[in-house]
Write a protein that holds these residues in place. Sequence first.
Motif, PDB file in Angstrom:
ATOM      1  N   LEU A  82      -3.418 -47.256 -76.092  1.00 15.98           N
ATOM      2  CA  LEU A  82      -3.465 -48.589 -75.500  1.00 15.98           C
ATOM      3  C   LEU A  82      -4.883 -49.131 -75.554  1.00 15.98           C
ATOM      4  N   ASP A  83      -4.991 -50.451 -75.669  1.00 16.28           N
ATOM      5  CA  ASP A  83      -6.312 -51.063 -75.653  1.00 16.28           C
ATOM      6  C   ASP A  83      -6.737 -51.345 -74.213  1.00 16.28           C
ATOM      7  N   ARG A  84      -7.880 -51.975 -74.046  1.00 16.00           N
ATOM      8  CA  ARG A  84      -8.432 -52.237 -72.714  1.00 16.00           C
ATOM      9  C   ARG A  84      -7.560 -53.191 -71.902  1.00 16.00           C
ATOM     10  N   LYS A  85      -6.701 -53.946 -72.580  1.00 20.47           N
ATOM     11  CA  LYS A  85      -5.804 -54.878 -71.893  1.00 20.47           C
ATOM     12  C   LYS A  85      -4.474 -54.220 -71.524  1.00 20.47           C
ATOM     13  N   GLY A  86      -4.296 -52.975 -71.943  1.00 20.53           N
ATOM     14  CA  GLY A  86      -3.062 -52.260 -71.653  1.00 20.53           C
ATOM     15  C   GLY A  86      -1.971 -52.473 -72.685  1.00 20.53           C
ATOM     16  N   LEU A  87      -2.321 -53.050 -73.823  1.00 22.01           N
ATOM     17  CA  LEU A  87      -1.341 -53.276 -74.886  1.00 22.01           C
ATOM     18  C   LEU A  87      -1.280 -52.060 -75.804  1.00 22.01           C
ATOM     19  N   ILE A  88      -0.081 -51.663 -76.181  1.00 17.14           N
ATOM     20  CA  ILE A  88       0.092 -50.539 -77.100  1.00 17.14           C
ATOM     21  C   ILE A  88      -0.378 -50.984 -78.481  1.00 17.14           C
ATOM     22  N   ARG A  89      -1.354 -50.237 -79.023  1.00 14.95           N
ATOM     23  CA  ARG A  89      -1.912 -50.594 -80.329  1.00 14.95           C
ATOM     24  C   ARG A  89      -1.524 -49.608 -81.431  1.00 14.95           C
ATOM     25  N   GLU A  90      -1.286 -48.364 -81.053  1.00 15.47           N
ATOM     26  CA  GLU A  90      -0.896 -47.338 -82.028  1.00 15.47           C
ATOM     27  C   GLU A  90       0.096 -46.388 -81.362  1.00 15.47           C
ATOM     28  N   VAL A  91       0.996 -45.853 -82.166  1.00 16.05           N
ATOM     29  CA  VAL A  91       1.974 -44.881 -81.661  1.00 16.05           C
ATOM     30  C   VAL A  91       1.951 -43.665 -82.587  1.00 16.05           C
ATOM     31  N   ASN A  92       1.872 -42.503 -81.958  1.00 17.12           N
ATOM     32  CA  ASN A  92       1.940 -41.211 -82.656  1.00 17.12           C
ATOM     33  C   ASN A  92       0.895 -41.026 -83.746  1.00 17.12           C
ATOM     34  N   VAL A  93      -0.319 -41.523 -83.496  1.00 18.67           N
ATOM     35  CA  VAL A  93      -1.418 -41.224 -84.404  1.00 18.67           C
ATOM     36  C   VAL A  93      -2.060 -39.916 -83.945  1.00 18.67           C
TER      37      VAL A  93
END
Length: 108
Positions: A82-93
Amino acid sequence: DFWAPWCGPCMAEMPALAEMYKECKAQGFEIVGISLDKDEKSLRQTMTQNGIVWTVLSDHGGWQNAIAQKWGVRSIPATYLLDRKGLIREVNVRGEELRESVKKLLKE
C-alpha cells in the motif's frame, strides 16, 4: 504480508523482509504481518528466531483467520503493498521486485 510459521515459501521470504524493514523503516516503510498460525507459542518462537520485529496480527485461526477471510486470501505468502494514502499499489510482489516497488513508493 499474509504468512504462517509452517509455510516454507513464507519463511524463505523472511530474511529479505527483515533486511528491507531495517533498511527502509526510517523512511516510512512499515510491515503488518497477518499470521495464519494456530499456535501462539510457535508464532512467538518463529518471530524471535527470524528477527520479525514488525507488527504481526493473528487470531490463531489458521485458514479461518478473520483478516485473511476478509481480504480473500486463499494462498500464502500473499503480499499487498500500500502507498502512503492506503491505496493498494502492488499485489504478491516478492524479492527484488518488492524491493524496487517499495523504494519507488517511498520516493513519492
